[in-house]
Design an enzyme around this catalytic site. Structure first.
Site, mmCIF file in Angstrom:
data_model
loop_
_atom_site.group_PDB
_atom_site.id
_atom_site.type_symbol
_atom_site.label_atom_id
_atom_site.label_comp_id
_atom_site.label_asym_id
_atom_site.label_seq_id
_atom_site.Cartn_x
_atom_site.Cartn_y
_atom_site.Cartn_z
ATOM 1 N N ASP A 56 0.983 -1.350 0.185
ATOM 2 C CA ASP A 56 -0.050 -0.061 -0.069
ATOM 3 C C ASP A 56 1.051 1.161 0.157
ATOM 4 O O ASP A 56 1.794 1.589 1.004
ATOM 5 C CB ASP A 56 -1.011 0.009 1.161
ATOM 6 C CG ASP A 56 -2.190 0.989 1.061
ATOM 7 O OD1 ASP A 56 -1.883 2.029 0.708
ATOM 8 O OD2 ASP A 56 -3.256 0.435 1.256
ATOM 9 N N SER A 105 -6.795 4.185 -1.330
ATOM 10 C CA SER A 105 -6.792 2.540 -1.546
ATOM 11 C C SER A 105 -8.119 2.043 -1.934
ATOM 12 O O SER A 105 -8.179 0.865 -2.431
ATOM 13 C CB SER A 105 -6.227 2.189 -0.250
ATOM 14 O OG SER A 105 -4.972 2.846 0.065
ATOM 15 N N THR A 159 -7.982 -2.041 1.519
ATOM 16 C CA THR A 159 -7.413 -2.943 0.502
ATOM 17 C C THR A 159 -7.747 -4.410 0.506
ATOM 18 O O THR A 159 -8.291 -5.098 -0.344
ATOM 19 C CB THR A 159 -5.704 -2.943 0.770
ATOM 20 O OG1 THR A 159 -5.585 -1.593 0.587
ATOM 21 C CG2 THR A 159 -5.260 -3.721 -0.397
ATOM 22 N N ARG A 170 -15.429 3.311 2.601
ATOM 23 C CA ARG A 170 -14.456 2.513 3.396
ATOM 24 C C ARG A 170 -14.830 2.590 4.991
ATOM 25 O O ARG A 170 -14.309 1.564 5.477
ATOM 26 C CB ARG A 170 -13.286 2.855 2.955
ATOM 27 C CG ARG A 170 -12.982 4.326 3.141
ATOM 28 C CD ARG A 170 -11.546 4.778 2.661
ATOM 29 N NE ARG A 170 -10.406 3.992 3.399
ATOM 30 C CZ ARG A 170 -9.027 4.139 2.877
ATOM 31 N NH1 ARG A 170 -8.735 4.791 1.860
ATOM 32 N NH2 ARG A 170 -8.272 3.696 3.675
ATOM 33 N N GLU A 323 -1.207 -8.137 1.768
ATOM 34 C CA GLU A 323 -0.895 -6.725 1.726
ATOM 35 C C GLU A 323 -0.061 -6.193 2.819
ATOM 36 O O GLU A 323 -0.261 -6.471 3.943
ATOM 37 C CB GLU A 323 -2.485 -5.800 1.947
ATOM 38 C CG GLU A 323 -2.067 -4.351 1.769
ATOM 39 C CD GLU A 323 -3.193 -3.490 2.645
ATOM 40 O OE1 GLU A 323 -3.809 -4.171 3.563
ATOM 41 O OE2 GLU A 323 -3.231 -2.080 2.222
ATOM 42 N N ASP A 328 2.119 2.560 3.427
ATOM 43 C CA ASP A 328 1.233 3.637 3.218
ATOM 44 C C ASP A 328 1.093 4.762 4.738
ATOM 45 O O ASP A 328 1.134 5.895 4.737
ATOM 46 C CB ASP A 328 -0.079 3.284 2.778
ATOM 47 C CG ASP A 328 -1.127 4.516 2.762
ATOM 48 O OD1 ASP A 328 -1.141 5.372 1.853
ATOM 49 O OD2 ASP A 328 -1.831 4.346 3.838
ATOM 50 N N LYS A 329 0.647 3.926 5.582
ATOM 51 C CA LYS A 329 0.309 4.638 6.874
ATOM 52 C C LYS A 329 1.649 5.524 7.334
ATOM 53 O O LYS A 329 1.438 6.396 8.008
ATOM 54 C CB LYS A 329 -0.142 3.478 7.851
ATOM 55 C CG LYS A 329 -1.424 2.977 7.280
ATOM 56 C CD LYS A 329 -2.273 2.025 8.364
ATOM 57 C CE LYS A 329 -3.443 1.064 7.636
ATOM 58 N NZ LYS A 329 -4.571 2.029 6.979
ATOM 59 N N ASP A 370 -0.886 0.163 -4.880
ATOM 60 C CA ASP A 370 -2.070 0.774 -4.916
ATOM 61 C C ASP A 370 -2.078 1.928 -5.452
ATOM 62 O O ASP A 370 -2.921 2.665 -6.176
ATOM 63 C CB ASP A 370 -3.220 0.513 -3.935
ATOM 64 C CG ASP A 370 -2.685 0.979 -2.631
ATOM 65 O OD1 ASP A 370 -1.601 1.499 -2.509
ATOM 66 O OD2 ASP A 370 -3.548 1.268 -1.822
ATOM 67 N N HIS A 371 -1.021 2.599 -5.236
ATOM 68 C CA HIS A 371 -0.836 4.341 -5.449
ATOM 69 C C HIS A 371 0.446 4.726 -4.920
ATOM 70 O O HIS A 371 1.046 3.954 -4.337
ATOM 71 C CB HIS A 371 -2.026 4.976 -4.754
ATOM 72 C CG HIS A 371 -2.122 5.022 -3.554
ATOM 73 N ND1 HIS A 371 -1.079 5.483 -2.494
ATOM 74 C CD2 HIS A 371 -2.871 4.262 -2.678
ATOM 75 C CE1 HIS A 371 -1.425 5.167 -1.429
ATOM 76 N NE2 HIS A 371 -2.475 4.654 -1.268
#
Ligand code: MG
Ligand code: ZN
Length: 451
Positions: A56, A105, A159, A170, A323, A328-329, A370-371
């Site tokens: 992620d 996400s 995700t 979400r 995942e 990401d976080k 995912d990005h």
């Protein structure tokens, strides 16, 4: 005639490797890049199994940072060793289908899970009319494949959610979180929260964090008065909460592993980036918040693969998504050590997947993101206006990382850049070139012959 198209693809693949400047002798490429089926045209043309690994927020900068820090600038991560590497676009859309250049996400996961783009925040439902769209996991189940989803986030996070739930937003993670999804509630005839839908889908293996969501009480429908965890048990799930439970769970009965109240605490810690930079730091490769008995992503992945080794999967195959969520976080939090530790953790899970595929060449393994995200490697002499930190890498060099996609003090942001997609095994040549995230759905569906 039969072998010719394959030959052509092989030549293109080799050309792509050369064009990408990957100086790997042909013999080394064959051995280091998995079985000959990946590159030589003698292996299976269809996949029985798929292992999809998602970092992620793992853009090219995040990969490069983890490589530079852990194995050095000239080193290679396991995820760098796939024979087929391409890049894909990740944009989402607004409710009229017009591009939104920076995805989240939920929309990006919906892209590969359903083959269709949607609005940011939505889980496998259409952008305008908010109607459920069939997911790759649902198609796999329909054909009799075993299925699994592993994450370091809450199992209800976007995700994992895109595979086995459909939600307007979400945030509708547990039965007490339904505010943004009025039409998805069971009272309104909807499927309920993401947690309820995930266990109702009877995914064979669900491993991650988010125990607190599953411990929320259900207030509507046939399971009213129970928690989602109790609902899962009624549906036949074995519920486990640590490494020991995961080790002793039996295959052939679904498993719900909930290894933390929220997100699984990250593996590495260090000083967050700061305005004007930090003193040069080495990352700490532990985290006091991570309880003993918390399985690493690598261990979760290895165990998921053995739990999926059922008569059903032996006959029909399996689909497994893994995942690494907190790249990401920690990127949002401008925490380079947390971010690098999670990228390294995902890379070890990639090794588990590639080792499995080496013994099971009818397995398509895909690693992607995912990005893109915010971290950038900048010159040591740069004085960027945002947050930065200097790290001392394992090869003893200084590296400066900058986070400047938002005002210091606010969460750093995703970016709209294209991201890497890399693969091996049957159908992997479809990732070459520049594709879009939604095409990954077709790659997986075609490889598994799902209708
Ligand atoms: Mg995620
Ligand atoms: Zn994010």
């Amino acid at each position: 005639m039969g072998s010719r198209p394959y030959r052509r693809r092989l030549a293109w693949g080799a050309a792509a490797l050369l064009a990408a400047g990957v100086a790997v002798p042909a013999a080394a490429a064959a051995s280091d890049h998995g079985s000959p089926s990946d590159v030589g045209g003698h292996g299976p043309k269809k996949a029985k199994n798929v292992i999809l690994l998602i970092g992620d927020g793992m853009g090219d900068s995040e990969i490069t940072l983890a490589r530079d820090y852990t194995v050095g600038a000239a080193g290679r991560l396991t995820m760098d060793k796939f024979p087929m590497t391409g890049t894909y676009t990740t944009y989402s859309v607004d409710k009229n289908g017009k591009p939104d250049y920076v995805t989240d996400s939920a929309a990006s996961g919906t892209g590969w899970a359903t083959g269709q783009k949607t609005v940011n925040g939505r889980i496998s439902k259409t952008p305008g009319t908010d109607k459920p769209m069939t997911t790759i996991l649902e198609l796999a189940q329909k054909k009799g494949l075993a299925t699994g989803s592993v994450t370091t986030a809450e199992l209800t996070d976007a995700t994992p959610a895109v595979l086995a739930s459909h939600a307007t937003d979400r945030s509708c993670a547990g039965p007490a979180d339904m505010k943004a999804c009025p039409n998805d509630t069971i009272a309104k005839g909807g499927p309920g929260s993401i947690a309820e839908q995930s266990v109702n889908h009877k995914v064979d293996v669900l491993l991650g964090g988010g125990k607190d969501r599953f411990d929320q009480k259900i207030t509507e429908g046939p399971y009213r008065g129970l928690t989602v965890t109790q609902q899962a048990e009624k549906l036949g799930y074995q519920v486990v909460t640590d490494s020991e439970g995961l080790r002793t769970a039996r295959s052939g009965k679904p498993v719900l592993g909930l290894f933390a109240p929220g997100n699984v605490p990250v593996e590495w810690t260090g000083k967050a980036a700061a305005v004007g930079g930090t003193a040069a730091q080495r990352c700490v490769t532990s985290n006091p918040e991570r309880k003993a008995g918390t399985p690493a992503l690598e261990e979760q992945t290895r165990r998921a693969l053995s739990l999926l080794d059922t008569p059903k999967a032996k006959k029909n195959g399996f689909f497994l998504q893994v995942e690494g969520a907190s790249i990401d976080k920690r990127d949002h939090a401008a925490d380079p050590c947390g971010q690098i530790g999670e990228t390294a953790a995902l890379d070890r899970a990639v090794k588990v997947a590639r080792d499995y595929a080496a013994k099971h060449p009818d397995t398509l393994v895909v690693t992607t993101a995912d990005h893109g995200h915010t971290s950038q490697i900048v010159p040591l002499e740069a004085t960027p206006p945002g947050l930065s930190s200097t790290l001392i890498t394992n090869e003893g060099r200084q590296l400066k990382v900058n986070y400047s996609t938002n005002t210091p003090g606010k969460a750093q942001e995703h970016t709209g850049t294209q991201v890497r997609i890399a693969a091996q095994g049957p159908g992997s040549q479809r990732v070459l070139g520049v594709t879009d995230q939604t095409e990954l759905f077709t790659t997986l569906r075609t490889a598994l012959s799902l209708r």
